[in-house]
Write a protein that holds these residues in place. Structure first.
Motif, short mmCIF file in Angstrom:
data_model
loop_
_atom_site.label_atom_id
_atom_site.label_comp_id
_atom_site.label_asym_id
_atom_site.label_seq_id
_atom_site.Cartn_x
_atom_site.Cartn_y
_atom_site.Cartn_z
N ARG A 160 17.54 -23.71 41.33
CA ARG A 160 16.57 -23.93 42.41
C ARG A 160 15.86 -22.64 42.82
O ARG A 160 14.72 -22.67 43.29
N ASP A 211 18.84 -34.58 37.35
CA ASP A 211 17.87 -33.75 38.07
C ASP A 211 18.23 -32.27 37.95
O ASP A 211 17.35 -31.41 37.78
N GLU A 212 19.52 -31.97 38.05
CA GLU A 212 19.96 -30.56 37.95
C GLU A 212 19.73 -30.03 36.53
O GLU A 212 19.34 -28.87 36.35
N ARG A 215 16.14 -29.15 36.27
CA ARG A 215 15.85 -27.91 37.01
C ARG A 215 16.24 -26.69 36.19
O ARG A 215 15.51 -25.70 36.13
#
Length: 281
Positions: A160, A211-212, A215
């Protein structure tokens, strides 16, 4: 230039040897620095000749402080005759002095414990303070273990908010060593999952993990383009960062961690089986 801090301990000799090999790998000179506190204690605040030290450390403590850097520099030169080696002896607060001399260096390399540390303390006070204060990349080397086979460089990356300095140094280290880069992104369940009175559904957890993964892929994409020759293993794990890095570091010759608070690196260090590079954010 690479700087290594030395004293009379085995951890210091291990750090100096690692620093010498890294300097040769990078084509840089090595500066061997010994800092004597003005009150005569060891770098970690204890007298090096105290009864709890090993016999070798008590014998070494009888040697004048101003010969420590010269002796280590001579040993390093004997083992690595092609290396350009300098030595410096200083007096003052070890942390402040090392931060100052490292200001223009590529790396500062130190042992996990100094000559004054108690054996039951896994990380000495100087190493802890440098982990928090040093504004240059810092490598902490565990002592007493010969270097083994290293199949990877491991880097902890927050997908992130990736610390570009740490990621860049990790890619460069993997490239120069010709090994794989193991990029580890640790994540936690979102707040709505932990606030529920029942466990998260498997399909929800799979979606969050996907999703991770995306990312991390996005964070690594520009670095893969810059270092196409580096084989990258991208790893997303549902653990705390320090536990994730400790698990991933088993076959690594180097672990790289960005430093924002220093918490992850300090939690990882007591069980480190290889050198740990702490890179200021």
């Amino acid at each position: 230039m690479i700087i290594t801090s030395v004293d009379r301990s085995a951890h210091s000799r291990a750090a100096a040897d690692w620093a010498a090999r890294e300097a040769l790998l990078r084509g840089l000179p090595l500066r061997v620095v010994h800092v004597s506190p003005p009150d005569g204690t060891g770098p970690d605040g204890q007298r090096p000749d105290r009864p709890g030290n090993t016999a070798a450390e008590r014998v070494a403590a009888d040697q004048p402080a101003n010969t420590v850097a010269e002796r280590v520099a001579a040993q390093v030169t004997d083992r690595h005759p092609a290396l350009r080696v300098q030595c410096v002896s200083l007096t003052g607060d070890p942390v402040a002095a090392l931060c100052a001399v490292a200001a223009e260096a590529e790396l500062l390399v130190v042992g996990l414990r100094g000559e004054g540390s108690r054996a039951e303390v896994p990380v000495g006070s100087t190493a802890v303070a440098l982990t928090r204060a040093c504004e240059r990349p810092l490598v902490l080397v565990p002592g007493g273990r010969p270097p083994g086979r290293a199949d990877a460089v491991t880097v902890g990356i927050d997908a992130r908010d990736p610390a570009s300095a740490a990621v860049g140094l990790a890619f460069e280290a993997a490239r120069s060593r010709g090994v794989r880069l193991h990029a580890v992104h640790a994540w936690t369940l979102p707040a709505q999952a932990t606030e529920r009175p029942f466990p998260a559904l498997e399909e929800d957890r799979a979606t969050w993990e996907d999703d991770e993964v995306q990312r991390l892929s996005d964070a690594l994409r520009p670095w893969r383009g810059k270092y196409p020759e580096v084989d990258v293993l991208a790893d997303v794990v549902l653990l705390t960062p320090e536990v994730a890095l400790a698990h991933a570091a088993g076959n690594s010759g180097l672990v790289v961690a960005g430093r924002r608070s220093g918490r992850t690196a300090l939690a990882l260090l007591p069980d480190a089986g290889c050198p740990v590079m702490v890179v200021p954010a």
